[in-house]
Scaffold this motif. Structure first.
Motif, PDB file in Angstrom:
ATOM      1  N   THR A 370      15.528  37.214  69.954  1.00  0.00           N
ATOM      2  CA  THR A 370      15.451  38.445  70.748  1.00  0.00           C
ATOM      3  C   THR A 370      14.059  38.610  71.347  1.00  0.00           C
ATOM      4  O   THR A 370      13.081  38.044  70.850  1.00  0.00           O
ATOM      5  CB  THR A 370      15.750  39.696  69.898  1.00  0.00           C
ATOM      6  OG1 THR A 370      14.752  39.807  68.863  1.00  0.00           O
ATOM      7  CG2 THR A 370      17.127  39.628  69.263  1.00  0.00           C
ATOM      8  N   ILE A 371      13.983  39.409  72.410  1.00  0.00           N
ATOM      9  CA  ILE A 371      12.705  39.822  73.001  1.00  0.00           C
ATOM     10  C   ILE A 371      12.737  41.340  73.147  1.00  0.00           C
ATOM     11  O   ILE A 371      13.687  41.887  73.712  1.00  0.00           O
ATOM     12  CB  ILE A 371      12.465  39.186  74.383  1.00  0.00           C
ATOM     13  CG1 ILE A 371      12.483  37.657  74.290  1.00  0.00           C
ATOM     14  CG2 ILE A 371      11.129  39.653  74.964  1.00  0.00           C
ATOM     15  CD1 ILE A 371      12.409  36.962  75.647  1.00  0.00           C
ATOM     16  N   ASN A 372      11.712  42.010  72.626  1.00  0.00           N
ATOM     17  CA  ASN A 372      11.593  43.464  72.757  1.00  0.00           C
ATOM     18  C   ASN A 372      10.263  43.827  73.398  1.00  0.00           C
ATOM     19  O   ASN A 372       9.301  43.055  73.345  1.00  0.00           O
ATOM     20  CB  ASN A 372      11.692  44.153  71.397  1.00  0.00           C
ATOM     21  CG  ASN A 372      13.081  44.060  70.796  1.00  0.00           C
ATOM     22  OD1 ASN A 372      13.310  43.327  69.847  1.00  0.00           O
ATOM     23  ND2 ASN A 372      14.027  44.802  71.353  1.00  0.00           N
ATOM     24  N   VAL A 373      10.224  45.021  73.981  1.00  0.00           N
ATOM     25  CA  VAL A 373       9.011  45.536  74.619  1.00  0.00           C
ATOM     26  C   VAL A 373       8.448  46.672  73.776  1.00  0.00           C
ATOM     27  O   VAL A 373       9.173  47.598  73.403  1.00  0.00           O
ATOM     28  CB  VAL A 373       9.314  46.051  76.043  1.00  0.00           C
ATOM     29  CG1 VAL A 373       8.054  46.639  76.682  1.00  0.00           C
ATOM     30  CG2 VAL A 373       9.867  44.927  76.907  1.00  0.00           C
ATOM     31  N   ILE A 380       8.864  50.731  70.116  1.00  0.00           N
ATOM     32  CA  ILE A 380       9.868  50.166  71.017  1.00  0.00           C
ATOM     33  C   ILE A 380       9.986  51.038  72.270  1.00  0.00           C
ATOM     34  O   ILE A 380       9.988  52.271  72.186  1.00  0.00           O
ATOM     35  CB  ILE A 380      11.240  50.094  70.308  1.00  0.00           C
ATOM     36  CG1 ILE A 380      11.259  48.948  69.289  1.00  0.00           C
ATOM     37  CG2 ILE A 380      12.365  49.929  71.305  1.00  0.00           C
ATOM     38  CD1 ILE A 380      11.459  47.580  69.888  1.00  0.00           C
ATOM     39  N   TYR A 381      10.072  50.400  73.428  1.00  0.00           N
ATOM     40  CA  TYR A 381      10.186  51.137  74.689  1.00  0.00           C
ATOM     41  C   TYR A 381      11.621  51.633  74.870  1.00  0.00           C
ATOM     42  O   TYR A 381      12.529  50.879  75.198  1.00  0.00           O
ATOM     43  CB  TYR A 381       9.776  50.245  75.862  1.00  0.00           C
ATOM     44  CG  TYR A 381       9.983  50.876  77.221  1.00  0.00           C
ATOM     45  CD1 TYR A 381       9.550  52.177  77.483  1.00  0.00           C
ATOM     46  CD2 TYR A 381      10.610  50.176  78.248  1.00  0.00           C
ATOM     47  CE1 TYR A 381       9.742  52.764  78.727  1.00  0.00           C
ATOM     48  CE2 TYR A 381      10.802  50.747  79.498  1.00  0.00           C
ATOM     49  CZ  TYR A 381      10.371  52.042  79.726  1.00  0.00           C
ATOM     50  OH  TYR A 381      10.566  52.622  80.962  1.00  0.00           O
ATOM     51  N   PRO A 423      13.695  45.977  81.031  1.00  0.00           N
ATOM     52  CA  PRO A 423      12.919  47.062  81.651  1.00  0.00           C
ATOM     53  C   PRO A 423      11.522  47.174  81.051  1.00  0.00           C
ATOM     54  O   PRO A 423      11.333  46.953  79.853  1.00  0.00           O
ATOM     55  CB  PRO A 423      13.744  48.318  81.333  1.00  0.00           C
ATOM     56  CG  PRO A 423      15.081  47.828  80.897  1.00  0.00           C
ATOM     57  CD  PRO A 423      14.861  46.487  80.290  1.00  0.00           C
ATOM     58  N   LEU A 424      10.558  47.539  81.891  1.00  0.00           N
ATOM     59  CA  LEU A 424       9.177  47.708  81.451  1.00  0.00           C
ATOM     60  C   LEU A 424       8.710  49.142  81.678  1.00  0.00           C
ATOM     61  O   LEU A 424       9.139  49.798  82.628  1.00  0.00           O
ATOM     62  CB  LEU A 424       8.246  46.772  82.234  1.00  0.00           C
ATOM     63  CG  LEU A 424       8.433  45.265  82.082  1.00  0.00           C
ATOM     64  CD1 LEU A 424       7.389  44.537  82.921  1.00  0.00           C
ATOM     65  CD2 LEU A 424       8.358  44.834  80.630  1.00  0.00           C
ATOM     66  N   GLU A 430       3.381  45.364  75.287  1.00  0.00           N
ATOM     67  CA  GLU A 430       3.322  44.168  74.451  1.00  0.00           C
ATOM     68  C   GLU A 430       4.736  43.616  74.300  1.00  0.00           C
ATOM     69  O   GLU A 430       5.701  44.378  74.232  1.00  0.00           O
ATOM     70  CB  GLU A 430       2.749  44.514  73.074  1.00  0.00           C
ATOM     71  CG  GLU A 430       2.623  43.344  72.119  1.00  0.00           C
ATOM     72  CD  GLU A 430       1.958  43.738  70.802  1.00  0.00           C
ATOM     73  OE1 GLU A 430       1.624  42.834  70.016  1.00  0.00           O
ATOM     74  OE2 GLU A 430       1.774  44.949  70.561  1.00  0.00           O
ATOM     75  N   LEU A 431       4.857  42.298  74.253  1.00  0.00           N
ATOM     76  CA  LEU A 431       6.155  41.659  74.044  1.00  0.00           C
ATOM     77  C   LEU A 431       6.233  41.088  72.634  1.00  0.00           C
ATOM     78  O   LEU A 431       5.249  40.537  72.119  1.00  0.00           O
ATOM     79  CB  LEU A 431       6.378  40.534  75.052  1.00  0.00           C
ATOM     80  CG  LEU A 431       6.587  40.941  76.516  1.00  0.00           C
ATOM     81  CD1 LEU A 431       6.673  39.700  77.391  1.00  0.00           C
ATOM     82  CD2 LEU A 431       7.847  41.787  76.672  1.00  0.00           C
ATOM     83  N   VAL A 432       7.400  41.233  72.017  1.00  0.00           N
ATOM     84  CA  VAL A 432       7.650  40.663  70.696  1.00  0.00           C
ATOM     85  C   VAL A 432       8.870  39.755  70.796  1.00  0.00           C
ATOM     86  O   VAL A 432       9.953  40.198  71.183  1.00  0.00           O
ATOM     87  CB  VAL A 432       7.901  41.758  69.639  1.00  0.00           C
ATOM     88  CG1 VAL A 432       8.139  41.124  68.272  1.00  0.00           C
ATOM     89  CG2 VAL A 432       6.726  42.721  69.570  1.00  0.00           C
TER      90      VAL A 432
END
Length: 456
Positions: A370-373, A380-381, A423-424, A430-432
């Motif tokens: 997974t990728i989270n912002v 978390i965004y 979405p940003l 930061e990306l995880v």
């Protein structure tokens, strides 16, 4: 690239600076002991403060009960990479605990068990529950008794005090209700507890503090007597692992004796200057180095390969506690973070980015990735689109003709590629990147995600 050389240099400079302030032999010894004790004890102190905060909050559960925590309700002082998770503090001194598990759940979940010294000693997940166990038993270090009928999995905690976090993976708002329901289905029950058994609060007497803030913030401004008292309270019922026993003997001149209350009368007044300077320098080291606790840096992504199992790396343990215990066992979840693009510039929502994983670059995993912002506040965004990230199980992913996968990171979705879009926020972020149940190439640290490309 390893960051250890830089860390050791900072450690040496900080240590030498403190020594330069003190000339008396007794004070020098006290300085060294206090410096080491502060870093060694930081996880214990922040754990004690976290427990005090947790059990006094009427919205949270008591000992041996899970509380469901959402990022929006969490104190925004530490990194929180999960939009919803569960947490329970476990008191195993007088009773084993039976944890009932979700039945026939197709959704991933994990339970990470951590001891009183912030060491992960067990990770149990839906992927490991091959035999479809309905419950597991967790017991303290001295437990002797009968295993309840039908229970096959027994987890032994090395300490009487432990804590467990339940986690699920959520990539969009539609998964929220199902994920919360799954976490709520995981229950804890006490097995054969005596009616006259004293609670954790009854058995411990922590000093009353006049400070406020997060556990980390309070630990950083605590006076040395209160600090050592917190360490002593945690040590009263939790046996030190063998590799720590000899190390802890060095702190007896500070009034710290495992299994006993803090004895401040043992501290000679002539040592107090050294103790205070040792505290000051240890705090400075933590503030400087804790945000950079990852050992590896590749393609702009930082990561560790032995997270949560630091052993006698006490400064690593302290850094983990400083950052809010946001650790995961690497063999269960390999975690990568970045705040930089391929030009080594800070990630900013006003820009457009993409991440392309070539077919041969897709991470080895027995589960998914997974990728989270994360926003600037490390949460978390949560956005109006209800999309919190993307992953290998996301529906409708569009692969390129050569088998590669391109992820688009920008405020608005690219036309026709909405399924590959994350979405940003408009500000820095930061990306995880997480790989669940990683393969050998990932777990060993050899693999890392490619750099984030700034689309000019």
């Amino acid at each position: 690239m390893l960051n250890k050389a830089r860390f050791l240099l900072i450690l040496l400079i900080t240590y030498a600076h403190g020594y330069a302030q003190i000339t008396n032999k007794n004070e020098l010894e006290a300085y060294k002991s206090a410096y080491n004790a502060y870093l060694w004890g930081f996880p214990m102190v922040t754990l004690g403060l976290s427990i005090e905060e947790f059990v006094q909050n009427p919205e949270r559960a008591k000992f041996n009960n899970f509380a469901i925590i959402q990022s929006s309700s969490k104190q925004k002082t530490t990194s929180n990479e999960d939009i919803v998770y569960s947490k329970a503090y476990l008191d195993l001194k007088d009773t084993p605990l039976l944890i009932t598990l979700p039945v026939n759940s197709l959704k991933y979940y994990s339970l990470t068990f951590t001891d009183a010294f912030s060491g992960i000693f067990e990770v149990f997940s839906s992927l490991k529950n091959i035999s479809k166990e309905k419950a597991i038993l967790i017991v303290g270090p001295d437990w002797k008794g009968e295993i309840p009928k039908g229970v096959k999995k027994v987890i032994k905690s090395p300490t009487n005090l432990a804590w467990v976090e339940g986690k699920v993976s959520i990539l969009d708002k539609l998964e929220m209700a199902e994920s919360k329901k799954l976490l709520e289905s995981i229950k804890i029950s006490e097995v054969g507890k005596k009616d006259n058994a004293k609670t954790w609060t009854d058995r411990h007497s922590f000093p009353k503090l006049k400070t406020s803030g997060s556990p980390t913030e309070q630990a950083l401004i605590m006076d040395w007597k209160s600090y050592f008292s917190y360490i002593s309270q945690i040590l009263k019922e939790n046996p030190l692992p063998d590799y720590q026993k000899k190390y802890a003997m060095d702190f007896e001149d500070l009034g710290i004796f495992p299994g006993k209350d803090f004895e401040d009368a043992k501290v000679n007044n002539k040592k107090q200057k050294g103790i205070k300077q040792g505290f000051t320098d240890a705090i400075e080291l933590l503030k400087t180095e804790a945000p950079r606790q990852e050992d590896y840096n590749k393609n702009g992504w930082t990561y560790n390969v032995s997270e949560g199992k630091w052993g006698n790396k006490y400064t690593k343990n302290a850094a983990s506690a400083y950052n809010g215990f946001s650790q995961t066992a690497s063999e269960e979840i390999m975690k990568y973070k970045t705040t930089l693009d391929n030009n080594k510039e800070k990630l900013l929502g006003a820009q457009k980015y993409k991440l392309t994983l070539k077919k041969a670059q897709l991470p080895q995993t027995k589960a998914f990735w997974t990728i989270n912002v994360l926003q600037v506040d490390k949460q978390i965004y949560e956005n109006a689109k209800g999309k919190y990230g993307i992953g290998s199980k996301s529906k409708g992913l569009k692969f390129n003709k050569d088998g590669s996968l391109t992820i688009y990171l920008q405020v608005e979705p690219p036309k026709g590629l909405e399924t590959n879009w994350v979405p940003l926020p408009t500000e820095n972020f930061e990306l995880v990147f997480k790989v669940y149940t990683p393969g050998e190439m990932v777990y060993s640290g050899e693999w890392a995600p490619p750099a984030i490309e700034n689309v000019k």
